[in-house]
Design a protein around this motif. Structure first.
Motif: not given
Length: 610
Positions: A265-293
């Protein structure tokens, strides 16, 4: 305030009401944490300020990028020196100050004291539990639950405080800073927060449930291992090492399986949070770069948002493990509560008075006791022992002799009738004062794993070494004391006797126990097979001392070697929980009843043990 004064803000040994801890998990937490609420509130405030300082550094990062981009060559420091000095002060002075204060509160005030405060109060409560409480559980498991509950309650409470503030401060601050740059930067973070809360809501109760199961399995494993070590002599004598290995292995295998289930159960939680974190970094950074552009945000906004979401990413992994650890600790606290939050079976009444014995009369009035079984053991016993009278309790195994003595000592409460000492119902006096007036030597003498001196001082704490030596001489124990040497080189009175006194022979333990009762010099004396571990020569040698000890005291003696109590003033014969005969040795022999048959059947001075 000096560090030493801070370290003493929590007193682990403060006087607290001697009450049963609550059986509800959250009330159990509140019961102990309310005693240190001031320090916990201080930790909360310091943690809040530290978290705000940490977030401000990311705001400074974005601000520095923008300032550097807009300043003419060579004029950056001249134009912005005041703002830069303030940033440096925050990073070099305020941040170390508040993070240091947080560490002092956590590592020097709370960690050393709070766990031991919980352990101390629980230990004090359990020390006054009834004898049956300890007979129904492993001693090692009780001790382990006392130790783990203090540690687990402290860690789960402190980590919950830290995680709470970090989540709230980082989430709110990040949303505010993103909104100042461009409101659209908030969208990925809001989605992530919603997903993170949903993930915790899904995984946390499941991790908690499996942690509780794993903790119970670990407690069971601990009990089996400690039981084997405690009874190592029996294991060796019966040559059942392999059997004991399998006994422990079954519990260890069960614990391993439960840990694996929790780990999945801990491993499943870890994988889920890690995937969500990757989406947060990519989404926020990509959106910031688009707005800057598009020219909608500055370069500093990219630095701010990227740095902050990476920090949130790292923090979310930490919080995930903190939350997992919190609920694992909550599971351990719940396991500990099975032992700790248990009502006492034998308690002093609120108006209980200290017993003062003037004469030493003992009366059993229609006493019945059945160990909760409804019938058997002791039935309608009526017996009066006059002040200074010496009686012997006789009967076959299971007749109820030792039970009757245990009821007098109030190790158990009678179920019907009452027991009086000098006219005072033992149920209405304090247990401590009652037992202080009764000296007892049992057939199964076990000594504390301490020195000879410490064991003897239980009889009379203010005894001098001369008193101890005299008691040992009267108990015929002085001939071997000076020869004792323990593994650490301590000799004589300072030698340790081992767990339950295993480093001494049965006869040596018995003589030290007799010396201890000689020191106590209580007005009522109970001898439960007091000389059973002694050979005939040693028994004869100390018989004179025992008779001196009994002089002027009310004595109740149990002996299976009937010859040792034949000279008592009166013998009381028990059978199947009833008094069936009473009289002197000669009278009972002449009567030809149960006592006469026991006397006739006895071979080698022995009959079956109670």
């Amino acid at each position: 305030m000096p560090i030493r004064r801070l370290e003493r803000l929590i007193d682990p040994f403060r006087n607290m009401p001697d009450t049963q801890p609550p059986a509800s998990i959250w009330r159990f937490y509140a019961y102990f944490l309310r005693e240190v609420r001031g320090v916990l509130f201080a930790l909360l405030v310091v943690g809040l300020i530290a978290a705000l300082i940490e977030v401000s550094l990311f705001s400074f990062l974005g601000r520095i990028v923008d300032l550097a981009k807009g300043a003419p060559d060579g004029q950056f420091f001249a134009r912005h020196q005041n703002e830069l000095l303030w940033m440096a002060a925050v990073a070099l002075l305020l941040r170390p100050l508040f993070f240091g204060l947080h560490d002092v509160l956590l590592h020097q005030v709370i960690n050393p004291n709070l766990a031991n405060l919980i352990r101390w109060q629980n230990h004090r409560y359990l020390l006054q539990q009834s004898l049956s409480f300890f007979q129904n559980d492993f001693a090692g498991r009780i001790a382990q639950r006392i130790m783990q509950t203090g540690f687990s309650l402290r860690d789960s409470a402190v980590h919950a405080l830290d995680a709470l503030w970090h989540v709230i401060i980082y989430a709110i601050s990040a949303l505010i800073l993103f909104a100042e740059a461009d409101w659209r930067l908030m969208i990925p973070l809001i989605l992530w927060i919603a997903g993170y809360i949903a993930a915790l809501a899904f995984f946390t109760p499941r991790v908690k449930a499996r942690s509780v199961v794993a903790t119970e399995a670990r407690s069971r494993l601990m009990g089996r291992i400690v039981d084997g070590y405690t009874n190592i002599t029996t294991l060796k004598l019966f040559a059942h090492t392999r059997h004991e290995e399998h006994y422990a292995r079954d519990a260890m295998a069960s614990h391993t399986d439960k840990m694996r289930m929790a780990g999945r159960m801990v491993s499943a939680m870890d994988v889920t949070i890690t995937a969500m974190n990757g989406a947060l970094i990519a989404g926020t950074t990509g959106l910031a770069l688009w707005l800057w552009n598009q020219g909608l945000v500055s370069t500093g906004a990219i630095a701010l948002t990227t740095g902050l979401v990476i920090r949130i990413n790292n923090m979310s992994g930490w919080i995930m493990w903190v939350v997992n650890g919190i609920f694992e600790n909550v599971g351990q606290v719940q396991d500990g509560m099975k032992t700790i939050a248990v009502p006492r079976n034998v308690v002093d009444r609120p108006d209980a008075q200290a017993l003062r014995i003037a004469r030493g009369e003992v009366q059993f009035e229609d006493v019945g006791f059945h160990y909760g079984k409804g019938a058997g053991v002791i039935e309608h016993v009526n017996l009066t022992v006059q002040p200074g009278e010496k009686i012997g309790l006789v009967g076959p195994s299971g007749a109820g002799k030792s039970t009757l003595v245990n009821l007098l000592l109030r190790l158990y409460d009678v179920e019907t009738g009452r027991i009086l000492v000098d006219g005072h119902d033992v149920a209405g006096v304090t247990q401590e004062s009652l037992r202080a007036q009764i000296g007892m030597v049992t057939q199964d003498t076990s000594l504390l794993h301490r020195s000879i001196r410490e064991n003897l001082l239980y009889g009379k704490p203010d005894s001098t070494d001369a008193d101890l030596r005299e008691a040992l001489r009267r108990a015929r124990a002085d001939d071997f004391i000076d020869e004792l040497v323990d593994g650490n080189g301590h000799r004589g009175l300072d030698a340790l006797v081992g767990e339950r006194g295993v480093k001494l022979s049965g006869g040596q333990r018995q003589r030290i126990a007799i010396a201890r009762v000689l020191l106590k010099d209580a007005p009522i004396l109970i001898l439960d097979e007091a000389t059973s571990a002694l050979d005939s020569e040693v028994e004869a040698a100390i018989q004179e001392s025992l008779e001196a000890l009994m002089e002027g005291k009310t004595v109740i003696a149990i002996a299976h070697r009937l010859s040792t109590i034949a000279r008592m003033d009166r013998l009381v014969v028990l059978d199947d929980g009833h008094i069936v005969e009473t009289g002197t040795h000669a009278e009972l022999l002449a009567r030809g009843g149960l006592y006469a048959r026991l006397w006739a059947h006895q071979t080698g001075g022995f009959v079956g043990v109670d």
